[in-house]
Scaffold this motif. Structure first.
Motif, PDB file in Angstrom:
ATOM      1  N   ASP A  30       0.802  -1.215   0.000  1.00 36.34           N
ATOM      2  CA  ASP A  30       0.000   0.000   0.000  1.00 36.34           C
ATOM      3  C   ASP A  30       0.840   1.273   0.000  1.00 36.34           C
ATOM      4  O   ASP A  30       0.312   2.376   0.053  1.00 36.34           O
ATOM      5  CB  ASP A  30      -0.957   0.011   1.195  1.00 36.34           C
ATOM      6  CG  ASP A  30      -0.245   0.040   2.533  1.00 36.34           C
ATOM      7  OD1 ASP A  30       1.000  -0.105   2.568  1.00 36.34           O
ATOM      8  OD2 ASP A  30      -0.927   0.206   3.553  1.00 36.34           O
ATOM      9  N   THR A  51      -6.188   3.033  -2.033  1.00 39.13           N
ATOM     10  CA  THR A  51      -7.599   3.284  -1.753  1.00 39.13           C
ATOM     11  C   THR A  51      -8.093   4.597  -2.356  1.00 39.13           C
ATOM     12  O   THR A  51      -9.279   4.846  -2.385  1.00 39.13           O
ATOM     13  CB  THR A  51      -7.861   3.294  -0.234  1.00 39.13           C
ATOM     14  OG1 THR A  51      -6.988   4.246   0.370  1.00 39.13           O
ATOM     15  CG2 THR A  51      -7.618   1.924   0.359  1.00 39.13           C
ATOM     16  N   SER A  53      -9.107   6.426  -5.405  1.00 35.36           N
ATOM     17  CA  SER A  53      -9.513   6.009  -6.750  1.00 35.36           C
ATOM     18  C   SER A  53      -8.956   6.907  -7.849  1.00 35.36           C
ATOM     19  O   SER A  53      -8.997   6.550  -9.017  1.00 35.36           O
ATOM     20  CB  SER A  53     -11.038   5.937  -6.855  1.00 35.36           C
ATOM     21  OG  SER A  53     -11.589   7.214  -6.605  1.00 35.36           O
ATOM     22  N   ASN A  67      -7.918  -0.727  -6.353  1.00 34.12           N
ATOM     23  CA  ASN A  67      -8.586   0.048  -5.324  1.00 34.12           C
ATOM     24  C   ASN A  67      -9.331  -0.803  -4.310  1.00 34.12           C
ATOM     25  O   ASN A  67      -9.892  -0.281  -3.362  1.00 34.12           O
ATOM     26  CB  ASN A  67      -9.584   1.022  -5.962  1.00 34.12           C
ATOM     27  CG  ASN A  67      -8.892   1.969  -6.894  1.00 34.12           C
ATOM     28  OD1 ASN A  67      -8.265   1.558  -7.843  1.00 34.12           O
ATOM     29  ND2 ASN A  67      -8.998   3.247  -6.638  1.00 34.12           N
ATOM     30  N   SER A  68      -9.383  -2.123  -4.540  1.00 35.74           N
ATOM     31  CA  SER A  68     -10.123  -2.970  -3.601  1.00 35.74           C
ATOM     32  C   SER A  68      -9.527  -4.370  -3.590  1.00 35.74           C
ATOM     33  O   SER A  68      -8.845  -4.783  -4.535  1.00 35.74           O
ATOM     34  CB  SER A  68     -11.600  -3.049  -3.996  1.00 35.74           C
ATOM     35  OG  SER A  68     -11.745  -3.794  -5.189  1.00 35.74           O
TER      36      SER A  68
END
Length: 80
Positions: A30, A51, A53, A67-68
Motif C-alpha cells: 500500500d 484506496t 480512486s 482500489n479494492s
C-alpha cells in the motif's frame, strides 16, 4: 536483512529466502515508494493497493494499481 524498504537488498534477501524465481513473485503493498518502487527495482511484478480512486502518480511498468481487495482477487483469477 539489515536494511529496510525500499532498499532493493531487502527484496533480494526475501527472494533468496523464499527460493522462488522473481517471475513467480508478486509484491502487494500500500506504499508506492517503499513497496512498489522497491519491488520494481529488483524486477518484481507488483500490485499497489491504493484506496484513492484517482491515482495520479506514475507507477512502474510492471505494476498495477487496485482500489479494492476484490480487484486484486480478480487479477489472480485471470492469471490462474
Amino acid at each position: 536483512a539489515g536494511v529496510e524498504k525500499p532498499s532493493k537488498e531487502i527484496f533480494e534477501y526475501a527472494i533468496e529466502k523464499l527460493q522462488f524465481n522473481t517471475s513467480d513473485i508478486c509484491m502487494i503493498g500500500d506504499n508506492l515508494k517503499k513497496d512498489i518502487l522497491g519491488a520494481s527495482a529488483v524486477g518484481l511484478a507488483s500490485i499497489w493497493f491504493c484506496t484513492d480512486s484517482s491515482v495520479s502518480q506514475d507507477i512502474p511498468e510492471n505494476a498495477i494499481a487496485c482500489n479494492s481487495f476484490e480487484d486484486i482477487l480478480e487479477l489472480f483469477k485471470k492469471e490462474g
